[in-house]
Design an enzyme around this catalytic site. Sequence first.
Site, PDB file in Angstrom:
ATOM      1  N   CYS A 168       0.812  -1.063  -0.111  1.00  0.00           N
ATOM      2  CA  CYS A 168       0.155   0.387  -0.322  1.00  0.00           C
ATOM      3  C   CYS A 168       0.717   1.591  -0.056  1.00  0.00           C
ATOM      4  CB  CYS A 168      -0.923   0.039   1.288  1.00  0.00           C
ATOM      5  SG  CYS A 168      -2.757   0.887   0.989  1.00  0.00           S
ATOM      6  N   HIS A 196      -3.723  -5.076   0.625  1.00  0.00           N
ATOM      7  CA  HIS A 196      -2.894  -5.132   2.103  1.00  0.00           C
ATOM      8  C   HIS A 196      -3.175  -6.532   1.970  1.00  0.00           C
ATOM      9  CE1 HIS A 196      -2.341  -1.410   4.361  1.00  0.00           C
ATOM     10  NE2 HIS A 196      -3.225  -1.318   3.101  1.00  0.00           N
ATOM     11  N   GLU A 204      -1.701  -9.198   3.466  1.00  0.00           N
ATOM     12  CA  GLU A 204      -0.882  -9.631   4.834  1.00  0.00           C
ATOM     13  C   GLU A 204      -2.009  -9.984   5.566  1.00  0.00           C
ATOM     14  OE1 GLU A 204      -2.470  -5.950   5.470  1.00  0.00           O
ATOM     15  OE2 GLU A 204      -0.643  -6.673   4.118  1.00  0.00           O
TER      16      GLU A 204
END
Length: 613
Positions: free
Chosen positions: A149, A252, A254
Amino acid sequence: MNFKLITISIALLFCIIAKSQNNPSLPRLHEQTDKEFVDLRAKKNPLIGVSATRGSKGGSVISGTYIQAILKAGGTPIVIPVMTDGVVLRDIVKQLDGLIITGGDDIAPSYYNEKEIPKVNEIDSIRDIYDFVLLKLAADRNIPILGICRGMQLINVAYGGSLYQDIPLQAKSDIEHKQKQPRDIVTHDVSIDAGSKLASILGVTNVHTNSYHHQGVKKVAPGFRATAKASDGMVEAIEAYPNRNIIAVEWHPEVQAAAGDTTMLKLFSFFMGEADLFRRAKELHKQILSVDTHCDTPLEFKKAGFDIGKRESNQVNLPKMEEGMLDAIFFAAYTAQGLRDKVSSQKTVDKIEGLIKGIHSQVEKNKDLCEIAYTADDLRRIKEEGKKAIFIGIENGYGIGKDIANIARFKKMGVNYITLCHTKDNDICDTSSKSNHEWNGLSPFGKQVVKEMNRLGVMIDVSHAGEKTFWDVIELSEQPIIASHSSAQALCYHDRNLTDKQMQAITKNGGVVQICLVDLFINKDRKKASLQDAIDHIDHAVKVAGIDHVGIASDFDGGGGLIGCDGSNDMINITMKLMERGYTNEQIGKIWGGNFLRVMNTVQQNAKDTTTN
Protein backbone atom coordinates in the site's frame (compact mmCIF):
# COMPACT_ATOMS: atom_id res chain seq x y z
CA MET A 1 24.69 1.74 20.45
CA ASN A 2 24.41 -2.06 20.16
CA PHE A 3 21.06 -3.68 19.57
CA LYS A 4 20.10 -7.28 20.24
CA LEU A 5 17.10 -8.11 18.09
CA ILE A 6 15.03 -10.53 20.15
CA THR A 7 12.03 -12.11 18.45
CA ILE A 8 9.55 -14.61 19.83
CA SER A 9 7.41 -17.12 17.96
CA ILE A 10 3.90 -16.00 18.73
CA ALA A 11 2.49 -19.47 18.10
CA LEU A 12 4.78 -21.05 20.71
CA LEU A 13 4.18 -18.19 23.11
CA PHE A 14 0.43 -18.75 22.87
CA CYS A 15 1.06 -22.46 23.52
CA ILE A 16 2.93 -21.63 26.73
CA ILE A 17 0.25 -19.23 27.84
CA ALA A 18 -2.43 -21.84 27.19
CA LYS A 19 -0.54 -24.41 29.24
CA SER A 20 0.13 -22.11 32.15
CA GLN A 21 -2.90 -19.85 32.35
CA ASN A 22 -4.87 -22.19 34.64
CA ASN A 23 -2.17 -22.16 37.27
CA PRO A 24 0.55 -19.71 36.17
CA SER A 25 3.98 -19.91 37.78
CA LEU A 26 7.46 -18.72 36.85
CA PRO A 27 9.18 -22.12 37.30
CA ARG A 28 6.69 -23.77 34.93
CA LEU A 29 7.00 -20.90 32.45
CA HIS A 30 10.80 -21.09 32.52
CA GLU A 31 10.74 -24.86 32.12
CA GLN A 32 8.46 -24.64 29.12
CA THR A 33 10.58 -21.86 27.63
CA ASP A 34 13.71 -24.03 27.82
CA LYS A 35 11.86 -26.99 26.34
CA GLU A 36 10.14 -25.12 23.51
CA PHE A 37 12.63 -22.42 22.52
CA VAL A 38 16.13 -23.83 22.98
CA ASP A 39 17.02 -25.91 19.91
CA LEU A 40 20.55 -25.46 18.60
CA ARG A 41 19.66 -27.45 15.47
CA ALA A 42 16.64 -25.32 14.59
CA LYS A 43 16.62 -23.84 11.09
CA LYS A 44 17.51 -20.17 11.14
CA ASN A 45 14.70 -18.15 9.63
CA PRO A 46 15.34 -14.87 7.80
CA LEU A 47 15.02 -11.76 9.96
CA ILE A 48 12.35 -9.48 8.47
CA GLY A 49 12.16 -5.83 9.45
CA VAL A 50 8.68 -4.30 9.45
CA SER A 51 8.21 -0.54 9.23
CA ALA A 52 5.76 0.97 11.72
CA THR A 53 3.26 3.80 12.01
CA ARG A 54 3.76 6.53 14.59
CA GLY A 55 1.23 6.17 17.41
CA SER A 56 -0.69 9.06 18.95
CA LYS A 57 1.61 9.08 22.00
CA GLY A 58 4.87 8.78 20.09
CA GLY A 59 5.02 5.00 20.10
CA SER A 60 5.34 2.68 17.10
CA VAL A 61 2.28 0.76 15.95
CA ILE A 62 1.88 -2.13 13.52
CA SER A 63 -1.06 -4.37 12.63
CA GLY A 64 -0.71 -7.89 13.96
CA THR A 65 -1.61 -9.28 10.54
CA TYR A 66 1.86 -8.36 9.23
CA ILE A 67 3.44 -10.37 12.02
CA GLN A 68 1.12 -13.31 11.46
CA ALA A 69 1.76 -13.39 7.70
CA ILE A 70 5.54 -13.32 8.22
CA LEU A 71 5.40 -16.12 10.79
CA LYS A 72 3.18 -18.25 8.57
CA ALA A 73 5.65 -17.83 5.70
CA GLY A 74 8.63 -18.86 7.82
CA GLY A 75 10.19 -15.54 8.71
CA THR A 76 11.20 -13.93 11.97
CA PRO A 77 9.57 -10.48 12.30
CA ILE A 78 11.10 -7.48 14.01
CA VAL A 79 9.21 -4.19 14.24
CA ILE A 80 11.46 -1.21 13.53
CA PRO A 81 10.56 1.75 15.79
CA VAL A 82 9.67 5.03 14.10
CA MET A 83 12.62 7.42 14.51
CA THR A 84 14.73 9.86 12.55
CA ASP A 85 18.09 8.77 13.98
CA GLY A 86 19.69 7.40 10.84
CA VAL A 87 22.71 5.97 12.68
CA VAL A 88 20.47 3.79 14.84
CA LEU A 89 18.36 2.81 11.85
CA ARG A 90 21.52 1.80 9.96
CA ASP A 91 22.61 -0.42 12.86
CA ILE A 92 19.23 -2.13 12.79
CA VAL A 93 19.10 -2.48 9.00
CA LYS A 94 22.56 -4.12 8.93
CA GLN A 95 21.06 -7.10 10.73
CA LEU A 96 18.04 -7.56 8.46
CA ASP A 97 17.55 -10.16 5.74
CA GLY A 98 14.40 -8.53 4.35
CA LEU A 99 12.32 -5.38 4.81
CA ILE A 100 8.58 -4.84 4.51
CA ILE A 101 7.46 -1.23 4.07
CA THR A 102 3.91 -1.13 5.38
CA GLY A 103 0.78 0.94 4.83
CA GLY A 104 -0.19 4.15 6.60
CA ASP A 105 -0.52 7.88 6.02
CA ASP A 106 -0.13 9.75 2.73
CA ILE A 107 3.25 10.80 1.35
CA ALA A 108 4.03 14.51 1.21
CA PRO A 109 3.79 15.68 -2.44
CA SER A 110 7.00 17.68 -2.11
CA TYR A 111 8.90 14.38 -2.32
CA TYR A 112 7.69 13.97 -5.90
CA ASN A 113 7.98 17.69 -6.75
CA GLU A 114 4.31 18.63 -6.55
CA LYS A 115 2.44 21.21 -4.52
CA GLU A 116 0.08 19.79 -1.95
CA ILE A 117 -3.63 19.93 -2.81
CA PRO A 118 -5.35 21.53 0.21
CA LYS A 119 -7.44 19.34 2.52
CA VAL A 120 -6.71 16.12 0.64
CA ASN A 121 -3.72 14.47 2.29
CA GLU A 122 -3.11 13.11 5.76
CA ILE A 123 0.64 13.45 6.20
CA ASP A 124 3.00 12.49 9.01
CA SER A 125 6.28 14.23 8.17
CA ILE A 126 8.21 12.17 10.73
CA ARG A 127 6.93 8.92 9.23
CA ASP A 128 7.94 10.13 5.77
CA ILE A 129 11.51 10.83 6.88
CA TYR A 130 11.72 7.52 8.75
CA ASP A 131 10.41 5.48 5.82
CA PHE A 132 12.54 7.14 3.15
CA VAL A 133 15.71 6.80 5.25
CA LEU A 134 14.85 3.20 6.10
CA LEU A 135 14.22 2.36 2.46
CA LYS A 136 17.49 3.92 1.30
CA LEU A 137 19.53 2.15 3.97
CA ALA A 138 18.01 -1.19 3.00
CA ALA A 139 18.32 -0.57 -0.74
CA ASP A 140 21.98 0.46 -0.36
CA ARG A 141 22.60 -3.04 1.01
CA ASN A 142 20.40 -4.73 -1.59
CA ILE A 143 18.18 -6.17 1.12
CA PRO A 144 15.04 -7.69 -0.47
CA ILE A 145 12.12 -5.27 -0.09
CA LEU A 146 8.36 -5.81 -0.16
CA GLY A 147 6.15 -2.72 -0.30
CA ILE A 148 2.51 -2.80 0.76
CA CYS A 149 0.00 0.00 0.00
CA ARG A 150 1.81 3.17 1.18
CA GLY A 151 4.98 1.08 0.93
CA MET A 152 4.48 0.68 -2.82
CA GLN A 153 3.88 4.40 -3.24
CA LEU A 154 6.95 5.19 -1.16
CA ILE A 155 9.16 2.90 -3.25
CA ASN A 156 7.83 4.43 -6.45
CA VAL A 157 8.58 7.97 -5.24
CA ALA A 158 12.00 7.03 -3.83
CA TYR A 159 13.12 5.74 -7.22
CA GLY A 160 11.86 8.73 -9.20
CA GLY A 161 8.19 8.03 -9.88
CA SER A 162 5.16 10.16 -9.02
CA LEU A 163 1.72 9.77 -7.43
CA TYR A 164 -1.85 10.89 -7.72
CA GLN A 165 -2.44 12.83 -4.52
CA ASP A 166 -6.09 11.83 -4.71
CA ILE A 167 -7.38 9.27 -7.21
CA PRO A 168 -11.02 10.46 -7.28
CA LEU A 169 -9.98 14.08 -7.75
CA GLN A 170 -7.09 13.69 -10.21
CA ALA A 171 -7.69 10.40 -12.05
CA LYS A 172 -11.49 10.79 -12.27
CA SER A 173 -11.98 7.10 -11.48
CA ASP A 174 -15.38 5.58 -10.79
CA ILE A 175 -13.81 2.74 -8.80
CA GLU A 176 -13.72 3.10 -5.03
CA HIS A 177 -10.07 2.46 -4.22
CA LYS A 178 -10.52 3.33 -0.56
CA GLN A 179 -13.17 0.87 0.53
CA LYS A 180 -15.46 1.55 3.48
CA GLN A 181 -15.61 -2.12 4.45
CA PRO A 182 -13.04 -3.64 6.85
CA ARG A 183 -9.74 -4.75 5.29
CA ASP A 184 -10.58 -8.43 5.63
CA ILE A 185 -13.40 -7.92 3.11
CA VAL A 186 -12.32 -8.20 -0.55
CA THR A 187 -13.96 -5.69 -2.89
CA HIS A 188 -11.50 -5.14 -5.69
CA ASP A 189 -10.53 -6.98 -8.91
CA VAL A 190 -6.94 -6.76 -10.09
CA SER A 191 -5.45 -8.06 -13.34
CA ILE A 192 -1.81 -9.20 -13.26
CA ASP A 193 0.60 -9.21 -16.21
CA ALA A 194 1.10 -12.87 -17.12
CA GLY A 195 4.80 -12.30 -17.79
CA SER A 196 5.52 -10.66 -14.45
CA LYS A 197 7.32 -11.99 -11.42
CA LEU A 198 4.16 -11.39 -9.41
CA ALA A 199 2.13 -13.68 -11.68
CA SER A 200 4.74 -16.43 -11.37
CA ILE A 201 4.68 -16.06 -7.58
CA LEU A 202 0.92 -16.13 -7.14
CA GLY A 203 0.24 -18.57 -9.96
CA VAL A 204 -2.72 -16.50 -11.19
CA THR A 205 -3.34 -13.47 -13.39
CA ASN A 206 -6.45 -12.19 -11.60
CA VAL A 207 -6.99 -11.63 -7.88
CA HIS A 208 -9.87 -10.39 -5.76
CA THR A 209 -8.46 -8.16 -3.04
CA ASN A 210 -9.13 -5.43 -0.54
CA SER A 211 -8.37 -1.81 -1.48
CA TYR A 212 -7.57 0.87 1.07
CA HIS A 213 -5.86 3.85 -0.54
CA HIS A 214 -6.71 7.15 -2.19
CA GLN A 215 -3.19 8.01 -3.37
CA GLY A 216 -1.84 5.95 -6.27
CA VAL A 217 1.02 5.53 -8.71
CA LYS A 218 0.89 8.00 -11.60
CA LYS A 219 4.30 7.69 -13.26
CA VAL A 220 6.13 4.41 -12.63
CA ALA A 221 9.71 4.90 -11.42
CA PRO A 222 12.62 4.18 -13.78
CA GLY A 223 13.88 0.62 -13.33
CA PHE A 224 10.41 -0.61 -12.35
CA ARG A 225 7.44 -1.79 -14.34
CA ALA A 226 3.74 -1.90 -13.60
CA THR A 227 2.72 -5.54 -13.25
CA ALA A 228 -0.92 -5.30 -12.13
CA LYS A 229 -3.78 -2.90 -12.74
CA ALA A 230 -7.36 -2.30 -11.69
CA SER A 231 -10.09 -2.10 -14.32
CA ASP A 232 -9.71 1.70 -14.43
CA GLY A 233 -6.03 1.34 -15.33
CA MET A 234 -4.76 2.33 -11.88
CA VAL A 235 -1.40 0.65 -11.13
CA GLU A 236 -1.81 -2.01 -8.44
CA ALA A 237 1.69 -3.56 -8.39
CA ILE A 238 5.25 -2.71 -9.44
CA GLU A 239 8.48 -4.69 -9.47
CA ALA A 240 12.17 -4.29 -10.30
CA TYR A 241 12.91 -7.94 -11.04
CA PRO A 242 15.19 -9.44 -12.22
CA ASN A 243 17.69 -6.64 -11.53
CA ARG A 244 16.58 -5.67 -8.00
CA ASN A 245 14.84 -7.74 -5.35
CA ILE A 246 12.01 -5.25 -4.91
CA ILE A 247 8.31 -5.94 -5.39
CA ALA A 248 5.26 -4.01 -4.19
CA VAL A 249 1.45 -4.16 -4.22
CA GLU A 250 -1.26 -1.58 -3.46
CA TRP A 251 -3.58 -3.91 -1.59
CA HIS A 252 -3.08 -5.49 1.85
CA PRO A 253 -2.07 -9.12 1.23
CA GLU A 254 -1.03 -9.57 4.87
CA VAL A 255 -4.67 -9.35 5.97
CA GLN A 256 -5.69 -12.07 3.53
CA ALA A 257 -2.64 -14.24 4.25
CA ALA A 258 -3.20 -14.03 8.00
CA ALA A 259 -6.82 -15.07 7.43
CA GLY A 260 -5.79 -18.19 5.53
CA ASP A 261 -5.70 -17.04 1.90
CA THR A 262 -3.15 -19.41 0.35
CA THR A 263 -2.68 -17.31 -2.77
CA MET A 264 -1.62 -14.22 -0.82
CA LEU A 265 0.51 -16.36 1.47
CA LYS A 266 2.55 -17.30 -1.62
CA LEU A 267 3.74 -13.68 -1.87
CA PHE A 268 5.09 -13.81 1.68
CA SER A 269 6.59 -17.28 1.18
CA PHE A 270 8.38 -16.05 -1.93
CA PHE A 271 9.67 -13.02 -0.07
CA MET A 272 10.98 -15.21 2.77
CA GLY A 273 12.84 -17.24 0.16
CA GLU A 274 14.46 -14.11 -1.24
CA ALA A 275 15.37 -12.96 2.27
CA ASP A 276 16.83 -16.37 3.08
CA LEU A 277 18.94 -16.23 -0.09
CA PHE A 278 20.25 -12.85 1.01
CA ARG A 279 20.94 -14.23 4.49
CA ARG A 280 22.92 -17.15 3.04
CA ALA A 281 24.86 -14.79 0.76
CA LYS A 282 25.84 -12.68 3.77
CA GLU A 283 26.92 -15.76 5.70
CA LEU A 284 29.04 -16.93 2.77
CA HIS A 285 30.77 -13.54 2.50
CA LYS A 286 31.85 -13.88 6.11
CA GLN A 287 33.69 -17.08 5.21
CA ILE A 288 35.30 -16.31 1.85
CA LEU A 289 37.77 -13.70 0.61
CA SER A 290 36.13 -11.44 -1.98
CA VAL A 291 38.35 -9.40 -4.29
CA ASP A 292 37.43 -6.91 -7.02
CA THR A 293 40.57 -6.84 -9.14
CA HIS A 294 40.15 -3.51 -10.90
CA CYS A 295 38.73 -0.06 -10.23
CA ASP A 296 39.83 3.45 -11.17
CA THR A 297 38.94 5.16 -7.90
CA PRO A 298 42.32 6.96 -7.63
CA LEU A 299 41.02 9.20 -10.42
CA GLU A 300 38.56 10.54 -7.84
CA PHE A 301 41.33 11.69 -5.51
CA LYS A 302 41.75 14.97 -7.39
CA LYS A 303 38.30 16.07 -6.20
CA ALA A 304 38.56 18.51 -3.31
CA GLY A 305 37.94 16.83 0.02
CA PHE A 306 37.52 13.34 -1.43
CA ASP A 307 37.78 10.65 1.24
CA ILE A 308 37.40 6.90 0.66
CA GLY A 309 36.19 6.65 4.26
CA LYS A 310 33.02 8.59 3.43
CA ARG A 311 30.01 7.45 1.42
CA GLU A 312 30.76 9.65 -1.57
CA SER A 313 28.76 9.67 -4.82
CA ASN A 314 31.38 7.67 -6.70
CA GLN A 315 31.12 3.90 -7.08
CA VAL A 316 33.84 2.72 -4.68
CA ASN A 317 34.47 3.77 -1.10
CA LEU A 318 34.78 2.00 2.22
CA PRO A 319 31.12 2.40 3.30
CA LYS A 320 29.95 0.94 -0.01
CA MET A 321 32.45 -1.92 0.29
CA GLU A 322 31.06 -2.62 3.76
CA GLU A 323 27.49 -2.60 2.46
CA GLY A 324 28.33 -4.99 -0.38
CA MET A 325 30.48 -7.16 1.92
CA LEU A 326 33.49 -6.76 -0.40
CA ASP A 327 36.75 -7.58 1.39
CA ALA A 328 39.34 -6.19 -0.99
CA ILE A 329 39.79 -4.14 -4.13
CA PHE A 330 42.62 -3.25 -6.50
CA PHE A 331 43.05 0.49 -6.96
CA ALA A 332 44.56 1.10 -10.39
CA ALA A 333 47.18 3.78 -10.79
CA TYR A 334 46.07 4.62 -14.33
CA THR A 335 47.53 6.78 -17.04
CA ALA A 336 46.31 7.35 -20.56
CA GLN A 337 48.81 6.82 -23.38
CA GLY A 338 50.76 9.94 -24.24
CA LEU A 339 53.89 10.93 -26.10
CA ARG A 340 56.77 8.47 -25.78
CA ASP A 341 59.79 10.76 -25.73
CA LYS A 342 62.00 10.67 -22.63
CA VAL A 343 60.58 13.82 -21.06
CA SER A 344 56.95 12.75 -21.51
CA SER A 345 57.71 9.24 -20.29
CA GLN A 346 59.37 10.55 -17.15
CA LYS A 347 56.43 12.84 -16.44
CA THR A 348 54.19 9.77 -16.63
CA VAL A 349 56.43 7.85 -14.24
CA ASP A 350 56.14 10.76 -11.82
CA LYS A 351 52.37 10.78 -12.28
CA ILE A 352 52.11 7.08 -11.43
CA GLU A 353 54.28 7.60 -8.36
CA GLY A 354 51.96 10.40 -7.29
CA LEU A 355 48.86 8.24 -7.76
CA ILE A 356 50.38 5.43 -5.71
CA LYS A 357 51.32 7.86 -2.96
CA GLY A 358 47.75 9.15 -3.12
CA ILE A 359 46.45 5.63 -2.50
CA HIS A 360 48.74 5.27 0.50
CA SER A 361 47.62 8.67 1.78
CA GLN A 362 43.92 7.79 1.53
CA VAL A 363 44.54 4.51 3.33
CA GLU A 364 46.62 6.20 6.04
CA LYS A 365 43.81 8.71 6.57
CA ASN A 366 41.47 5.78 7.18
CA LYS A 367 43.87 3.32 8.80
CA ASP A 368 41.23 2.31 11.34
CA LEU A 369 39.07 1.10 8.45
CA CYS A 370 41.51 -0.23 5.85
CA GLU A 371 45.11 -1.19 5.09
CA ILE A 372 47.34 -1.64 2.07
CA ALA A 373 47.62 -5.36 1.28
CA TYR A 374 50.59 -6.94 -0.46
CA THR A 375 49.77 -10.64 -0.12
CA ALA A 376 46.85 -13.00 0.39
CA ASP A 377 47.96 -13.45 4.00
CA ASP A 378 47.71 -9.69 4.46
CA LEU A 379 44.14 -9.83 3.20
CA ARG A 380 43.20 -12.60 5.64
CA ARG A 381 44.66 -10.71 8.57
CA ILE A 382 43.05 -7.43 7.54
CA LYS A 383 39.66 -9.09 7.24
CA GLU A 384 40.02 -10.72 10.65
CA GLU A 385 40.68 -7.25 12.08
CA GLY A 386 37.40 -6.01 10.59
CA LYS A 387 39.02 -3.79 7.94
CA LYS A 388 39.04 -3.58 4.16
CA ALA A 389 42.13 -4.41 2.09
CA ILE A 390 43.41 -2.13 -0.67
CA PHE A 391 45.72 -3.67 -3.27
CA ILE A 392 47.53 -1.63 -5.94
CA GLY A 393 47.96 -2.19 -9.66
CA ILE A 394 49.27 -0.06 -12.52
CA GLU A 395 47.04 0.29 -15.59
CA ASN A 396 49.22 0.91 -18.65
CA GLY A 397 52.87 -0.09 -18.71
CA TYR A 398 53.56 3.35 -20.15
CA GLY A 399 53.69 4.29 -16.47
CA ILE A 400 57.05 2.57 -15.94
CA GLY A 401 58.61 4.80 -18.58
CA LYS A 402 61.73 3.60 -20.36
CA ASP A 403 63.55 2.36 -17.25
CA ILE A 404 62.84 -1.26 -16.40
CA ALA A 405 64.11 -0.61 -12.86
CA ASN A 406 60.83 1.21 -12.19
CA ILE A 407 59.07 -2.16 -11.96
CA ALA A 408 61.03 -3.01 -8.81
CA ARG A 409 60.60 0.53 -7.54
CA PHE A 410 56.84 0.40 -7.87
CA LYS A 411 56.65 -3.10 -6.45
CA LYS A 412 58.24 -1.77 -3.26
CA MET A 413 55.39 0.76 -3.18
CA GLY A 414 52.84 -2.07 -3.21
CA VAL A 415 52.16 -2.71 -6.90
CA ASN A 416 51.01 -6.29 -7.51
CA TYR A 417 50.19 -6.22 -11.22
CA ILE A 418 50.89 -4.11 -14.28
CA THR A 419 48.51 -3.91 -17.25
CA LEU A 420 50.95 -3.91 -20.14
CA CYS A 421 49.16 -1.25 -22.21
CA HIS A 422 45.93 0.71 -22.54
CA THR A 423 44.10 1.80 -25.72
CA LYS A 424 47.16 2.73 -27.78
CA ASP A 425 50.46 1.03 -28.57
CA ASN A 426 53.31 1.83 -26.19
CA ASP A 427 56.97 0.96 -25.74
CA ILE A 428 56.00 -2.48 -24.39
CA CYS A 429 53.46 -3.85 -26.83
CA ASP A 430 50.57 -3.42 -29.23
CA THR A 431 47.10 -2.75 -27.84
CA SER A 432 43.80 -4.40 -28.74
CA SER A 433 42.18 -1.05 -29.50
CA LYS A 434 43.77 1.76 -31.53
CA SER A 435 46.77 -0.20 -32.70
CA ASN A 436 49.18 0.54 -35.53
CA HIS A 437 50.68 -2.94 -35.00
CA GLU A 438 53.94 -1.22 -34.30
CA TRP A 439 55.61 -4.23 -32.73
CA ASN A 440 53.46 -7.08 -34.01
CA GLY A 441 53.01 -8.10 -30.38
CA LEU A 442 55.63 -7.52 -27.69
CA SER A 443 58.48 -5.11 -28.38
CA PRO A 444 62.05 -6.08 -27.46
CA PHE A 445 61.63 -3.87 -24.37
CA GLY A 446 58.29 -5.57 -23.69
CA LYS A 447 59.96 -8.98 -23.64
CA GLN A 448 62.38 -7.68 -21.04
CA VAL A 449 59.42 -6.33 -19.04
CA VAL A 450 57.71 -9.75 -19.04
CA LYS A 451 60.89 -11.46 -17.81
CA GLU A 452 61.47 -8.80 -15.15
CA MET A 453 57.91 -9.03 -13.85
CA ASN A 454 58.33 -12.81 -13.60
CA ARG A 455 61.61 -12.35 -11.77
CA LEU A 456 60.17 -9.85 -9.29
CA GLY A 457 56.86 -11.64 -8.70
CA VAL A 458 54.64 -8.97 -10.25
CA MET A 459 51.59 -10.30 -12.11
CA ILE A 460 51.36 -9.67 -15.85
CA ASP A 461 47.97 -8.30 -16.89
CA VAL A 462 46.93 -8.84 -20.52
CA SER A 463 43.67 -6.89 -20.44
CA HIS A 464 43.88 -4.24 -23.20
CA ALA A 465 46.64 -6.21 -24.94
CA GLY A 466 46.38 -6.98 -28.66
CA GLU A 467 45.89 -10.62 -29.61
CA LYS A 468 49.43 -11.07 -30.92
CA THR A 469 50.72 -9.43 -27.72
CA PHE A 470 48.63 -11.92 -25.76
CA TRP A 471 50.15 -14.93 -27.51
CA ASP A 472 53.66 -13.54 -27.13
CA VAL A 473 53.10 -13.21 -23.38
CA ILE A 474 51.66 -16.72 -23.13
CA GLU A 475 54.75 -18.10 -24.89
CA LEU A 476 57.27 -16.04 -22.93
CA SER A 477 55.93 -15.88 -19.37
CA GLU A 478 57.11 -18.56 -16.99
CA GLN A 479 54.40 -17.59 -14.48
CA PRO A 480 50.60 -17.54 -14.59
CA ILE A 481 49.11 -14.38 -16.06
CA ILE A 482 45.89 -12.50 -15.44
CA ALA A 483 43.32 -10.61 -17.48
CA SER A 484 42.39 -8.20 -14.69
CA HIS A 485 39.20 -6.87 -16.37
CA SER A 486 38.02 -8.57 -19.56
CA SER A 487 34.90 -10.47 -20.62
CA ALA A 488 33.87 -13.11 -23.17
CA GLN A 489 34.10 -12.19 -26.85
CA ALA A 490 31.84 -15.13 -27.73
CA LEU A 491 28.92 -13.41 -25.95
CA CYS A 492 29.70 -9.80 -26.85
CA TYR A 493 32.20 -8.90 -29.56
CA HIS A 494 34.61 -6.22 -28.42
CA ASP A 495 38.36 -6.02 -28.94
CA ARG A 496 38.76 -5.78 -25.15
CA ASN A 497 37.14 -9.18 -24.61
CA LEU A 498 38.87 -12.55 -24.82
CA THR A 499 38.24 -15.31 -27.32
CA ASP A 500 37.56 -18.82 -26.12
CA LYS A 501 41.02 -19.85 -27.32
CA GLN A 502 42.61 -17.10 -25.23
CA MET A 503 40.64 -18.19 -22.16
CA GLN A 504 41.73 -21.78 -22.69
CA ALA A 505 45.35 -20.63 -23.05
CA ILE A 506 45.11 -18.77 -19.74
CA THR A 507 43.79 -21.98 -18.16
CA LYS A 508 46.75 -23.95 -19.52
CA ASN A 509 49.04 -21.19 -18.25
CA GLY A 510 47.48 -21.49 -14.78
CA GLY A 511 46.15 -17.94 -14.81
CA VAL A 512 42.75 -16.32 -14.33
CA VAL A 513 40.19 -14.31 -16.33
CA GLN A 514 38.44 -11.57 -14.34
CA ILE A 515 35.02 -10.89 -15.89
CA CYS A 516 34.53 -7.13 -16.24
CA LEU A 517 31.34 -5.17 -15.48
CA VAL A 518 31.60 -2.61 -18.28
CA ASP A 519 28.36 -2.33 -20.26
CA LEU A 520 29.83 -2.35 -23.77
CA PHE A 521 31.87 -5.47 -22.91
CA ILE A 522 28.76 -7.26 -21.63
CA ASN A 523 25.92 -6.50 -24.05
CA LYS A 524 25.90 -5.17 -27.61
CA ASP A 525 23.07 -2.88 -26.52
CA ARG A 526 24.95 -1.18 -23.70
CA LYS A 527 21.79 0.53 -22.39
CA LYS A 528 20.37 -2.90 -21.58
CA ALA A 529 23.55 -4.34 -20.09
CA SER A 530 22.63 -5.92 -16.77
CA LEU A 531 24.01 -8.08 -14.01
CA GLN A 532 22.14 -11.00 -15.58
CA ASP A 533 24.31 -10.53 -18.68
CA ALA A 534 27.47 -10.43 -16.58
CA ILE A 535 26.52 -13.71 -14.92
CA ASP A 536 26.09 -15.15 -18.42
CA HIS A 537 29.71 -14.14 -19.11
CA ILE A 538 30.82 -15.82 -15.88
CA ASP A 539 28.89 -18.95 -16.85
CA HIS A 540 30.55 -18.96 -20.28
CA ALA A 541 34.03 -18.39 -18.84
CA VAL A 542 33.54 -21.21 -16.34
CA LYS A 543 32.42 -23.51 -19.16
CA VAL A 544 35.38 -22.60 -21.37
CA ALA A 545 38.21 -21.92 -18.90
CA GLY A 546 37.05 -23.97 -15.91
CA ILE A 547 35.88 -23.05 -12.43
CA ASP A 548 39.46 -22.54 -11.22
CA HIS A 549 40.28 -19.79 -13.71
CA VAL A 550 37.49 -17.19 -13.45
CA GLY A 551 37.07 -14.12 -11.24
CA ILE A 552 35.37 -10.72 -10.98
CA ALA A 553 36.45 -7.15 -11.76
CA SER A 554 34.18 -4.12 -11.71
CA ASP A 555 36.14 -1.33 -13.45
CA PHE A 556 34.07 0.99 -11.22
CA ASP A 557 34.92 4.68 -11.35
CA GLY A 558 36.37 4.02 -14.78
CA GLY A 559 33.39 3.02 -16.91
CA GLY A 560 32.13 -0.03 -15.05
CA GLY A 561 28.57 -0.43 -13.86
CA LEU A 562 25.52 -2.38 -15.00
CA ILE A 563 21.82 -2.47 -14.28
CA GLY A 564 21.72 -4.31 -10.96
CA CYS A 565 25.39 -3.76 -10.12
CA ASP A 566 26.54 -0.14 -10.15
CA GLY A 567 28.78 0.22 -7.09
CA SER A 568 30.72 -1.78 -4.53
CA ASN A 569 27.59 -1.94 -2.39
CA ASP A 570 25.94 -4.00 -5.15
CA MET A 571 28.60 -6.69 -5.29
CA ILE A 572 26.65 -9.06 -3.03
CA ASN A 573 24.09 -9.24 -5.85
CA ILE A 574 26.65 -11.22 -7.84
CA THR A 575 26.77 -13.80 -5.06
CA MET A 576 22.99 -14.13 -4.96
CA LYS A 577 22.79 -14.53 -8.74
CA LEU A 578 25.49 -17.21 -8.67
CA MET A 579 23.58 -19.03 -5.92
CA GLU A 580 20.40 -18.85 -7.98
CA ARG A 581 22.24 -20.46 -10.88
CA GLY A 582 23.34 -23.37 -8.73
CA TYR A 583 26.97 -22.56 -7.96
CA THR A 584 28.15 -24.11 -4.72
CA ASN A 585 29.67 -22.11 -1.87
CA GLU A 586 33.09 -23.53 -2.75
CA GLN A 587 32.75 -22.50 -6.39
CA ILE A 588 31.58 -19.01 -5.48
CA GLY A 589 34.53 -18.66 -3.13
CA LYS A 590 36.87 -19.50 -6.00
CA ILE A 591 35.25 -16.99 -8.35
CA TRP A 592 35.17 -14.23 -5.75
CA GLY A 593 38.83 -14.38 -4.85
CA GLY A 594 40.21 -17.87 -4.40
CA ASN A 595 41.36 -18.24 -7.99
CA PHE A 596 42.95 -14.82 -8.25
CA LEU A 597 44.72 -15.12 -4.90
CA ARG A 598 46.09 -18.52 -5.94
CA VAL A 599 47.66 -16.92 -9.02
CA MET A 600 49.04 -14.03 -6.98
CA ASN A 601 50.54 -16.46 -4.45
CA THR A 602 52.15 -18.52 -7.21
CA VAL A 603 53.69 -15.50 -8.92
CA GLN A 604 55.00 -14.09 -5.63
CA GLN A 605 56.36 -17.40 -4.37
CA ASN A 606 58.17 -18.07 -7.64
CA ALA A 607 59.85 -14.67 -7.67
CA LYS A 608 63.60 -14.99 -8.14
CA ASP A 609 64.28 -11.62 -6.52
CA THR A 610 62.68 -11.24 -3.10
CA THR A 611 64.52 -8.07 -2.12
CA THR A 612 61.51 -6.00 -3.18
CA ASN A 613 59.02 -8.00 -1.05
